[in-house]
Every structure is written in C-alpha cells, then in structure tokens.
Write a protein that holds these residues in place. Structure first.
Motif, short mmCIF file in Angstrom:
data_model
loop_
_atom_site.label_atom_id
_atom_site.label_comp_id
_atom_site.label_asym_id
_atom_site.label_seq_id
_atom_site.Cartn_x
_atom_site.Cartn_y
_atom_site.Cartn_z
N VAL A 205 -16.80 -0.25 2.20
CA VAL A 205 -17.35 1.01 1.55
C VAL A 205 -16.49 1.38 0.43
N ILE A 206 -16.87 1.51 -0.95
CA ILE A 206 -15.89 2.18 -1.87
C ILE A 206 -16.26 3.66 -1.76
N LEU A 207 -15.49 4.53 -1.62
CA LEU A 207 -15.44 6.02 -1.58
C LEU A 207 -14.51 6.65 -2.35
N PRO A 208 -15.24 7.05 -3.52
CA PRO A 208 -14.16 7.66 -4.57
C PRO A 208 -14.01 9.14 -3.86
N PRO A 209 -13.11 9.82 -4.59
CA PRO A 209 -13.01 11.31 -4.33
C PRO A 209 -14.39 12.19 -4.39
N ALA B 148 -19.18 -4.44 -2.66
CA ALA B 148 -19.31 -3.73 -1.86
C ALA B 148 -19.93 -2.37 -2.31
N PRO B 149 -20.70 -1.73 -1.27
CA PRO B 149 -21.58 -0.69 -1.61
C PRO B 149 -20.36 0.66 -2.18
N LEU B 150 -21.16 1.36 -3.17
CA LEU B 150 -20.04 2.59 -3.74
C LEU B 150 -21.00 3.77 -3.11
N ALA C 35 -25.26 12.89 -1.49
CA ALA C 35 -24.51 11.64 -1.48
C ALA C 35 -25.52 10.54 -2.24
N VAL C 36 -24.85 9.55 -2.79
CA VAL C 36 -25.71 8.35 -3.34
C VAL C 36 -25.00 7.22 -3.13
N LEU C 37 -25.55 6.31 -2.62
CA LEU C 37 -25.21 4.81 -2.11
C LEU C 37 -25.56 3.93 -3.08
N GLU C 38 -25.01 3.30 -3.88
CA GLU C 38 -25.40 2.40 -4.62
C GLU C 38 -24.73 0.67 -4.16
N ARG C 39 -25.77 0.01 -3.82
CA ARG C 39 -25.68 -1.25 -3.11
C ARG C 39 -25.96 -2.44 -4.00
#
Length: 186
Positions: free
Chosen positions: A44-48, A98-100, A123-127
C-alpha cells in the motif's frame, strides 16, 4: 550387437525422446509459460497525512496543537503492517499496481486538559482497475476529571485517538467499501 538389439535400442531411444519432449512441453514450472505475477496488492502506498477542508474551512498546522499528521500516518502504518508492506510514494516514478491510500485530517478539537479531543479523517483508497473507495472516521475522547494530573495537557488523549483511528482505517482496509463511516470504531 544383433539386429534385434539395435531395433530395441532405437525403440527405447525414441520412447525416451518422446517422454522428454512431452514433459518439457507440459512443464508447469517453465518460466516462459507462467502467467504474469498478480498485482502488488500486498503493498500500500501511503503518502504523508495532510490537512483538508472542512465545511469550507482549510485546516492547517496552526489549528493543530498536538502535531497529528505524522503520528497518525505512523499509527495507520503500524496497523496495516501485518497485512501490507506500507511505502511512501517515490517521486518521479509512475504508480505501480499498488493501491494508494490518501488520508486528510478534516477536523480536530483539543480544548484543554480534560476537555474533548476529537479528530475527523477522510481516507481515499485508489486501486488500479477498481472503483475508488472512501472512508470517514471520527474518534473522540474525554479525560475523566479523576484522571487529570499536573502532567495532563490538551494533547494527553491524542495518542489514544490517533491509535484508534489507525485501527479504524485498518479495519476498513480488510473490506474497503465506499462510503463507510465509523464513529469511535463503530
């Protein structure tokens, strides 16, 4: 060597050749015949974590007496690490399969020692290849008057609130349905 032995050896050689040819053409381990690796859904890509807008008002660092973004990102990462490798996005590269997961702080309240501590996130999950899923979480806590000491600050309850939100995001990520809202984990 007799003619009979020559014919027998030739038959054995042909049979071995046929068996070897059949085995190599049906080898499931052959790398060129393997399907491509599945998408990297274990990452999972997790930006700040960033401050967002709430009811037309931009939340900023000046509204945050407790420094919520970095500990919130860490709490989410800690909760997700059992199922995912959590990584920061790498600048200058295209997004992999990978999901963001993007998280915004929509509102926060820290009044005084013993007062309410409230954090609201979006939260927003982009897959890749799937619809975007959104999640809203609210956690609040009040310090009981009997628990207030000389060391109690307006941020004393923030760790519990942040860790609770991390657990809420991880719970949602088990089955990320769009439009889910949790208040204190329920």
């Amino acid at each position: 060597m007799t003619a009979r032995q020559s014919v027998r050896n030739a038959c054995i050689a042909m049979a071995v050749s046929l068996v070897l040819a059949a085995c190599s053409s049906h080898d499931p381990q052959s790398p060129e015949r393997m399907p491509p690796a599945p998408a990297a859904y274990n990452t999972v890509i997790l930006p700040p974590v960033v401050y967002g807008n709430y009811q037309g008002r931009q939340i900023s660092e000046s509204d945050d007496a407790c420094g919520v973004p970095d500990p919130l990102r860490q709490a989410v990462q800690d909760q997700l690490k059992a199922r995912y490798e959590v990584v920061l996005p790498v600048l200058g590269t295209g997004r992999d399969a990978a999901p963001l997961l993007k998280i915004e702080i929509m509102d926060m309240v820290t009044v005084s020692a013993g007062g309410p501590t409230i954090v609201v996130i979006h939260a927003v999950l982009e897959r890749p290849g799937l619809p975007t899923a959104q999640f809203k979480g609210l956690r609040q806590m009040h310090t009981q008057p009997s628990d207030i000491t000389a060391e109690t600050t307006e941020c004393s309850s923030m760790d519990a609130v942040i860790h609770g939100l991390g657990a809420d995001v991880a719970k949602w990520m088990l089955k990320p349905m769009d439009g889910v809202s949790l208040v204190n984990g329920e």
